[in-house]
Design a protein around this motif. Structure first.
Motif, short mmCIF file in Angstrom:
data_model
loop_
_atom_site.label_atom_id
_atom_site.label_comp_id
_atom_site.label_asym_id
_atom_site.label_seq_id
_atom_site.Cartn_x
_atom_site.Cartn_y
_atom_site.Cartn_z
N UNK A 242 61.31 20.15 -22.00
CA UNK A 242 60.94 18.80 -22.20
C UNK A 242 59.59 18.59 -21.48
N UNK A 243 59.41 19.25 -20.27
CA UNK A 243 58.21 19.16 -19.44
C UNK A 243 57.11 19.73 -20.27
N UNK A 244 57.33 20.82 -20.79
CA UNK A 244 56.22 21.35 -21.77
C UNK A 244 55.77 20.56 -22.76
N UNK A 245 56.71 20.01 -23.42
CA UNK A 245 56.35 19.01 -24.48
C UNK A 245 55.50 17.86 -24.10
N UNK A 246 56.02 17.32 -22.93
CA UNK A 246 55.29 15.90 -22.31
C UNK A 246 53.84 16.50 -21.84
N UNK A 247 53.86 17.67 -21.57
CA UNK A 247 52.40 18.21 -20.84
C UNK A 247 51.36 17.97 -21.83
N UNK A 248 51.41 18.20 -22.95
CA UNK A 248 50.58 18.25 -24.54
C UNK A 248 50.61 17.23 -25.14
N UNK A 249 51.21 15.74 -24.52
CA UNK A 249 51.20 14.82 -25.26
C UNK A 249 50.74 13.71 -24.54
N UNK A 250 50.17 12.59 -25.08
CA UNK A 250 49.61 11.54 -24.69
C UNK A 250 49.86 10.26 -25.26
N UNK A 251 50.69 10.30 -25.98
CA UNK A 251 51.27 8.92 -27.05
C UNK A 251 52.35 8.10 -26.47
N UNK A 252 52.98 8.69 -25.21
CA UNK A 252 53.96 7.83 -24.61
C UNK A 252 55.38 7.78 -25.36
N UNK A 253 55.06 8.07 -26.68
CA UNK A 253 56.36 7.97 -27.46
C UNK A 253 57.75 8.55 -27.13
N UNK A 254 57.78 9.81 -26.66
CA UNK A 254 59.01 10.55 -26.18
C UNK A 254 59.53 9.74 -25.02
N UNK A 255 58.71 9.20 -23.84
CA UNK A 255 58.97 8.49 -22.75
C UNK A 255 59.45 7.18 -23.17
N UNK A 256 58.93 6.45 -24.07
CA UNK A 256 59.63 5.46 -24.65
C UNK A 256 60.90 5.51 -25.14
N UNK A 257 61.03 6.42 -25.82
CA UNK A 257 62.38 6.69 -26.57
C UNK A 257 63.53 6.95 -25.59
N UNK A 258 63.20 7.88 -24.75
CA UNK A 258 64.12 8.05 -23.92
C UNK A 258 64.56 7.09 -22.69
N UNK A 259 63.52 6.30 -22.40
CA UNK A 259 63.59 5.18 -21.31
C UNK A 259 63.88 4.07 -21.62
N UNK A 260 64.06 3.95 -23.10
CA UNK A 260 64.36 2.61 -23.84
C UNK A 260 63.58 1.60 -23.39
N UNK A 261 62.11 1.86 -23.46
CA UNK A 261 61.19 0.70 -23.08
C UNK A 261 60.13 0.85 -24.20
N UNK A 262 59.29 -0.35 -24.18
CA UNK A 262 58.03 -0.25 -25.10
C UNK A 262 56.74 -0.12 -24.34
N UNK A 263 55.74 0.08 -25.07
CA UNK A 263 54.72 0.77 -24.45
C UNK A 263 53.96 0.00 -23.43
N UNK A 264 54.06 -1.38 -23.65
CA UNK A 264 53.53 -2.54 -22.48
C UNK A 264 54.46 -2.48 -21.24
N UNK A 265 55.59 -2.15 -21.40
CA UNK A 265 56.51 -2.42 -20.10
C UNK A 265 56.35 -0.68 -19.37
N UNK A 266 56.25 0.09 -20.28
CA UNK A 266 55.91 1.45 -19.75
C UNK A 266 54.58 1.60 -18.70
#
Length: 254
Positions: A189-213
């Motif tokens: 997961x760390x490797x996946x997140x290191x190459x991403x900038x869209x926050x999509x995976x974080x929003x899905x895992x933490x159950x929040x939207x982009x504004x709240x994140x």
């Protein structure tokens, strides 16, 4: 009769044991428009907080059990969530199709500086770049981003004010926040997140939207510049550090 009953019990026990041993699912992900396999599709089990990606043939295998939800994402394609079923666990690989997104470039406005030739005048047109300090952020030098108020000050405010945003996010969503630790411990997961900038995976895992994140990171005293340029792994580290300090201060208050 007894022999038949004994045989039935043995078969039932064997089938149960086999079912219990199945702790992962396999699949192949393809482009819905042409059936071509997609390589490096990001797959995350939102329940187990485990991640993986597809190989050159579009195949993947990930830890999962019945009713777990898998989040599938790939650049240029619509992300989807897939529920793990008994049939999928029993009968092996499943074919999953992703649909391409229609991409459109936004209009970019370039503001050209109008230089006069006088240093005293022209220097005032140059945007001011703040030097920020951060702590425990992947890929960055040590140090929390410095600001007019410290991270500790903002977190203390969240503890003593029940209506504060951080209190609502951290104090009332402990299950989602516990996933932060699992995310940090999973190398995939760390490797996946290191190459991403869209926050999509974080929003899905933490159950929040982009504004709240973004608001969480902002309330943890990180600058707008950091929020706009950090990759998803750096955002994860920032929220995680803030949450750990929140827990310590909250226990001290109690």
């Amino acid at each position: 009769m007894k022999n038949h009953l004994l045989l039935f019990i043995c078969l039932f026990v064997s089938a149960t044991a086999i079912t219990q041993e199945i702790n992962s699912v396999m699949g192949v992900i393809v482009n819905s428009s042409n059936g071509e396999p997609l390589e490096n599709v990001n797959i995350v089990n939102l329940n187990q907080v485990k991640g993986t990606s597809t190989n050159s043939e579009g195949n993947f295998q990930i830890v999962a059990k019945v009713n777990d939800t898998l989040h599938l994402s790939y650049l240029g394609f619509k992300s989807i969530k897939v529920r793990v079923t008994n049939d999928w666990l029993r009968f092996g690989s499943s074919k999953i199709e992703l649909t391409e997104l229609a991409l459109a470039l936004e209009t970019v406005v370039v503001n050209q500086l109008k230089l006069t030739g006088y240093l005293e005048v022209d220097i005032k047109q140059v945007p001011i770049i703040n030097n920020n300090y951060r702590y425990s952020i992947s890929g960055l030098s040590s140090g929390y981003e410095a600001g007019k108020s410290s991270t500790i000050t903002k977190i203390i405010g969240s503890i003593f004010n029940p209506a504060d945003f951080l209190h609502r996010m951290f104090g009332k969503n402990p299950n989602e926040m516990r996933k932060l630790k699992k995310m940090k411990e999973d190398d995939e997961i760390r490797n996946l997140l290191a190459s991403r900038f869209d926050r999509e995976m974080l929003m899905a895992l933490l159950q929040v939207d982009r504004i709240d994140l973004d608001e969480i990171v902002s309330q943890c005293n990180y600058t707008k510049g950091f929020i706009q340029t950090a990759n998803d792994l750096q955002i994860l580290d920032a929220i995680s550090e803030c949450y750990e300090e929140y827990k310590v201060l909250n226990r001290s208050r109690r």
